[in-house]
Design an enzyme around this catalytic site. Structure first.
Site, PDB file in Angstrom:
ATOM      1  N   GLU A 128       8.474  22.583  57.742  1.00  0.00           N
ATOM      2  CA  GLU A 128       9.333  23.396  56.884  1.00  0.00           C
ATOM      3  C   GLU A 128      10.462  22.512  56.346  1.00  0.00           C
ATOM      4  O   GLU A 128      11.052  21.764  57.123  1.00  0.00           O
ATOM      5  CB  GLU A 128       9.946  24.572  57.656  1.00  0.00           C
ATOM      6  N   GLY A 260      17.982  22.510  64.904  1.00  0.00           N
ATOM      7  CA  GLY A 260      17.915  23.041  66.268  1.00  0.00           C
ATOM      8  C   GLY A 260      16.488  23.181  66.770  1.00  0.00           C
ATOM      9  O   GLY A 260      16.141  22.682  67.839  1.00  0.00           O
ATOM     10  N   ALA A 261      15.653  23.861  65.988  1.00  0.00           N
ATOM     11  CA  ALA A 261      14.294  24.101  66.442  1.00  0.00           C
ATOM     12  C   ALA A 261      13.465  24.633  65.280  1.00  0.00           C
ATOM     13  O   ALA A 261      14.008  24.935  64.214  1.00  0.00           O
ATOM     14  CB  ALA A 261      14.280  25.119  67.574  1.00  0.00           C
ATOM     15  N   MET A 262      12.144  24.758  65.517  1.00  0.00           N
ATOM     16  CA  MET A 262      11.245  25.184  64.445  1.00  0.00           C
ATOM     17  C   MET A 262      10.182  26.121  64.999  1.00  0.00           C
ATOM     18  O   MET A 262       9.562  25.847  66.022  1.00  0.00           O
ATOM     19  CB  MET A 262      10.612  23.938  63.817  1.00  0.00           C
ATOM     20  N   ASN A 264       7.081  26.973  64.379  1.00  0.00           N
ATOM     21  CA  ASN A 264       5.636  26.813  64.127  1.00  0.00           C
ATOM     22  C   ASN A 264       4.830  27.786  64.968  1.00  0.00           C
ATOM     23  O   ASN A 264       5.093  27.958  66.156  1.00  0.00           O
ATOM     24  CB  ASN A 264       5.202  25.395  64.497  1.00  0.00           C
ATOM     25  N   GLU A 297      13.657  31.535  67.538  1.00  0.00           N
ATOM     26  CA  GLU A 297      12.349  30.979  67.154  1.00  0.00           C
ATOM     27  C   GLU A 297      11.229  31.931  67.583  1.00  0.00           C
ATOM     28  O   GLU A 297      10.253  32.118  66.866  1.00  0.00           O
ATOM     29  CB  GLU A 297      12.130  29.591  67.755  1.00  0.00           C
ATOM     30  N   HIS A 300      10.884  34.818  65.220  1.00  0.00           N
ATOM     31  CA  HIS A 300      10.237  34.462  63.954  1.00  0.00           C
ATOM     32  C   HIS A 300       8.736  34.774  63.979  1.00  0.00           C
ATOM     33  O   HIS A 300       8.122  34.879  62.921  1.00  0.00           O
ATOM     34  CB  HIS A 300      10.399  32.964  63.683  1.00  0.00           C
ATOM     35  N   GLU A 319      15.123  34.345  57.508  1.00  0.00           N
ATOM     36  CA  GLU A 319      16.228  33.769  58.284  1.00  0.00           C
ATOM     37  C   GLU A 319      17.346  34.776  58.555  1.00  0.00           C
ATOM     38  O   GLU A 319      17.832  34.888  59.678  1.00  0.00           O
ATOM     39  CB  GLU A 319      16.770  32.510  57.602  1.00  0.00           C
TER      40      GLU A 319
HETATM   41  N1  B3K Z   1      13.034  27.560  60.147  1.00  0.00           N
HETATM   42  C1  B3K Z   1      13.657  26.433  60.782  1.00  0.00           C
HETATM   43  C2  B3K Z   1      14.531  25.641  59.884  1.00  0.00           C
HETATM   44  C3  B3K Z   1      13.824  24.710  58.996  1.00  0.00           C
HETATM   45  C4  B3K Z   1      14.817  23.854  58.254  1.00  0.00           C
HETATM   46  C5  B3K Z   1      14.167  22.975  57.262  1.00  0.00           C
HETATM   47  N2  B3K Z   1      15.130  22.128  56.606  1.00  0.00           N
HETATM   48  C6  B3K Z   1      14.417  26.822  62.001  1.00  0.00           C
HETATM   49  C7  B3K Z   1      14.865  28.223  62.045  1.00  0.00           C
HETATM   50  O1  B3K Z   1      15.582  28.724  61.218  1.00  0.00           O
HETATM   51  O2  B3K Z   1      14.464  28.901  62.948  1.00  0.00           O
HETATM   52 ZN    ZN Z   2      15.148  30.709  61.629  1.00  0.00          ZN
END
Ligand code: B3K
Ligand code: ZN
Length: 856
Positions: A128, A260-262, A264, A297, A300, A319
């Site tokens: 992302e 911070g984190a992602m 996926n 996360e 999400h 977000e």
């Molecule tokens: N979705 C990711 C952030 C990605 C940032 C890319 N530059 C983390 C989050 O908001 O949970």
């Molecule tokens: Zn997020």
């Protein structure tokens, strides 16, 4: 091959792709400098699209082979640029075809930490927003969703990707993700990792394997994150009715990570600072942050993954909603009042600041050059405030009903803000056209309040104005939910909370049958992200601080008195009013109040907050004077309340086993506030003793900060000797030394630290520790009148930009307030911004940020 100039992307230009993807198969032969990626992608025609050309994104890829339905494409059958590959529609089959490509990529050379890269010998990904295109050719846009099957060939012991484990053999693994997803949610990890494992049974009985993968040696720091994960999974079932949907959920901790984190799908990747925790090495704030990010996360999975965004302009759809959900979770876990105050502090410090400067943009922006520059406090935090306002306006029942409708109607979709608002309109019958302005209009509304009282009738007038922001000179009134009550002069409640909907530029309200002029208790719970312009007298504020039933307003009253005191110290050289100090002491001494709340009441506004306060009062802020005023106020508070602080410090000492929960953390926060105020009076003896004997990082770090501030000559070396082996603790060491330096020494301290053997630009945490220690931690040092702070930052941003544009662009926001300051400082900052912009080969990330700051 031709080079593409950076282009501005517009929301209004959205069109669906010509081809959808039905299925993706990827095979990786991992190698640090020459990884081969084979892709097999089934494309099907979008019957609604007018065009037939196939547009694929691709960056930094060495193309080896290409074939359509098994037939290799020759060089004149496609067009390739630095960033794309296009196959003209007339060379493609009518309705469907299979695309096969093989490319080679170099993970070790990838210092931008976007795409597939290496961190401490492990392979990992960050896709992302637009990183997948650095892995293979693909329609790298969130509305293209497909199931993925991924084969990894490598000798490394642990090979992970999204979804469920399909096959595991010698030197290989296959992962299959049945849920259609956009490419930005793809992830791959390979390395010599160890797992902490657990299980979770969902409420419908699915047995889920949970793993947190870390480097050897970090196994002992995963228990808290695992517990937070299980609590998040349960909470989302109970509060939103959302269940997990795969047989396995993996989290991996990575040291080199841009954020911070992602989230996926099924394979969350975390900055190690957002997952690893132990009492000895992590502060209470670290624990709370980890809990919030784990929850964020995980949440999400539904708000972002099962339902994603049609295009990146809709980023706040996932977000804002997910931040709102993690804030709800933290509030339920740690106490709603204190969490809310914390969220407001962060919103004001980051989002209001952004909204007031050249980088202001709507929660749903209308254009961008580099989407990574729009992962902002506005999209995230103001985006979350919008959800909170919606919930307040429609009520809890309708809110959860509308969410249920959203989940059922849009599961599997790439959705828009319009889709989100429509479920609320359909559930409640309410027209939300006006409310939608919160998504489209930038800037923080300012609500001015005037009132009068006559013959038992209290009248209150509200006037709202949203200031112009870049590209938006004129603003319409917003729909502002104003939660308010009335307090009698004796502190009792005259009218309970009601939510008034302010919809017009001017609006007034009457309350009849009152015995005495009431004190309005406004914006209860911070019911809308606005600036309230209201100046009640000292006594009214002191009454609210002592008696209001709403904890936010109570805290806010104390904060307003403190801000007023600092501003008077700056403008009139006035000493703090003893009546103010008494009011503060009364709240601090009130044992019926939560210690965490009392610590918040005692905390001083940041230097940046006061600088903005000066601007609001029509005074040019002087960072050095602000630093001294806040320091002097801290001392006055310490002098005035020495007895109370001594008692609190002794009484709150505890030898109970450490727990990072709200109750214990609150007590430590209050006790460490007492320590801070007592340090200038006791020659730092308490701080020294606490530093030497602390058994947890919260207490040790608080004492460390006090000793640095007191100028203790040994403490930095002692801390380093104790913790040099721990990367995350050493980040604190780097940061605090700069933040606590005397402003005149801050830049030279930062320079010395960049020469330390453990300083590296390759690790974003370490880089942020030193740069952020200066720009955020020591504003008076950063704004040193010589301009040395500006030069130092600009020089390092230019250096970092060549390696890691995303983090360089993020840190450049230290300059976003440049127009607040005096002409000399403005010239110095503008010179540095221009120097950055003139740099050869500057990334589009940093180029966009600096030009927006210069132009806005
Ligand atoms: N979705 C990711 C952030 C990605 C940032 C890319 N530059 C983390 C989050 O908001 O949970
Ligand atoms: Zn997020």
């Amino acid at each position: 091959m031709q080079a593409d100039a950076p282009q501005t992307v517009h929301l209004a230009d959205y069109t669906a792709p010509n081809w959808w993807v039905e299925k993706v198969e990827l095979a990786f032969d991992l190698h640090p400098t020459a990884t081969r990626v084979r892709s097999k992608i089934r494309f099907i025609r979008n019957p609604d699209a007018e065009g037939r050309d196939l547009h694929l994104d691709g960056e930094n890829l060495s193309l080896i082979t290409l074939a359509v339905d098994g037939k290799p494409l020759t060089g004149n059958e496609y067009r390739k640029t630095d960033t794309s590959l296009t196959v003209p529609g007339d060379t493609l089959p009518q309705d469907a075809f299979t695309w096969e490509a093989e490319v080679e990529i170099n993970p070790e050379a990838n210092t931008a930490l976007e795409g597939l890269y290496m961190s401490n010998g492990m392979f990992c990904t960050q896709c992302e927003a637009e990183g997948f295109r650095k892995i293979t050719y693909y329609p790298d846009r969130p509305d293209v969703m497909a199931p993925f099957e991924v084969r990894i060939n490598s000798d490394l012991p642990v090979l992970l990707s999204n979804g469920n484990h399909a096959e595991r053999g010698n030197g290989m693994a296959v992962w299959s993700d049945p849920w259609p997803k956009p490419a930005y949610l793809f992830a791959l990890v390979a390395g010599d990792l160890v797992a902490i494992s657990d299980r979770f049974t969902t409420r419908s009985g699915r047995d889920v394997a949970l793993n947190i993968w870390v480097r050897r040696g970090d196994e002992g720091k995963c228990a808290f994150a695992m517990d937070a994960l299980k609590r998040s999974m349960r909470w989302d079932e109970e509060v939103y009715g959302r269940e997990y949907d795969l047989d396995i959920f993996n989290i991996v901790a990575v040291d080199d990570f841009n954020m911070g984190a992602m989230e996926n799908k099924g394979l969350n990747i975390f900055n190690s600072s957002a997952v690893l925790a132990s009492p000895e090495t992590s502060t209470d704030d670290n624990f709370a942050r980890i809990e919030a990010i784990i929850a964020h996360e995980y949440f999400h999975n539904w708000t972002g993954n099962r339902i994603t965004c049609r295009d990146w302009f809709q980023l706040c759809l996932k977000e804002g909603l997910t931040v709102f959900r993690d804030q709800q979770f933290s509030g339920d876990t740690r106490g709603a009042a204190v969490e809310r105050i914390g969220n407001v502090l962060s919103l004001r410090a980051r989002q209001f600041r952004e909204d007031a400067g050249p980088l202001a943009h709507p929660v749903r922006p209308e254009s961008f050059v580099e989407i990574n520059n729009f992962y902002t406090a506005t999209v995230y935090e103001k985006g979350a405030e919008i959800i909170g306002m919606l919930k307040r306006l429609v009520g809890d029942d309708a809110y959860y009903k509308a969410c249920d409708l959203y989940f059922s109607r849009h599961d599997g979709d790439a959705a828009t803000i319009e889709d989100w608002l429509k479920v609320f309109e359909d559930t409640t019958g309410r027209d939300l056209t006006r409310f939608k302005r919160w998504y489209t209009q930038a800037g923080t509304p300012r609500v001015t309040v005037t009132d009068s009282f006559k013959d038992g009738t209290y009248r209150i007038d509200f006037e709202q104005v949203t200031p112009p922001t870049p590209g938006q000179p004129d603003k319409e009134p917003q729909l502002i939910p104003m939660a308010m009550g009335l307090i009698n002069p004796d502190g009792s409640e005259a009218r309970p909370t009601q939510v008034v909907e302010l919809t017009e530029a001017r609006q007034s309200l009457r309350f009849d049958g009152l015995d005495a002029r009431p004190i309005p208790s406004l914006l209860r719970g911070f019911s809308a992200p606005v600036i309230l312009d209201h100046s009640p007298g000292f006594n009214d504020r002191a009454t609210l601080l002592a008696h209001d039933t709403d904890p936010f307003v109570r805290w806010e009253a104390g904060r307003a008195l403190t801000r007023q005191t600092v501003l008077a110290m700056l403008t009139d050289r006035a000493a703090p009013d003893p009546a103010y100090l008494d009011a503060l002491q009364m709240a601090a001494a009130n044992d019926t109040l939560d210690p965490a709340f009392r610590a918040l009441v005692l905390s001083l506004p940041s230097q940046d907050d006061i600088a903005q306060g000066c601007v609001d009062a029509g005074v040019v802020p002087d960072p050095t004077a602000i630093h001294h005023a806040l320091k002097a106020l801290g001392r006055s508070i310490g002098d005035h309340m020495e007895g109370l602080f001594t008692t609190l410090y002794d009484r709150l000492a505890s030898d109970a086993p450490y727990r990072p929960d709200a109750a214990q953390s609150g007590k430590r926060a209050l006790r460490n506030m007492a320590l801070r105020r007592l340090t200038p009076r006791d020659g730092a003896t308490r701080a020294r003793a606490q530093f030497d004997t602390a058994t947890n990082m919260t207490d040790q770090l608080a004492a460390f900060a006090c000793l640095l501030e007191a100028g203790d000559p040994q403490v930095a070396a002692q801390f380093e000797a104790q913790w040099h082996g721990d990367r995350l603790v050493m980040d604190k060491w780097f940061m605090l030394q700069v933040a606590q330096a005397e402003p005149k020494d801050a830049v030279s301290r930062a320079k010395i630290l960049t020469e330390h053997p453990d300083f590296t630009m390759k690790n974003p945490n370490r880089f942020r520790a030193v740069m952020g220690g200066l720009t955020g931690g020591n504003p008076a040092g950063f704004h040193d009148p010589s301009g040395a702070g500006y030069r130092f930052l600009a020089t390092w941003l230019i250096r970092l930009d060549a390696a890691n544009p995303q983090t360089a662009a993020r840190l450049s926001t230290a300059f976003e307030t440049w127009k607040r300051y005096d002409a000399d400082r403005q010239t110095l900052m503008r010179t540095e911004l221009e120097r950055i912009l003139d740099t050869d080969g500057l990334s589009r990330d940093l180029a966009e940020m600096t030009s927006r700051m210069l132009e806005g």
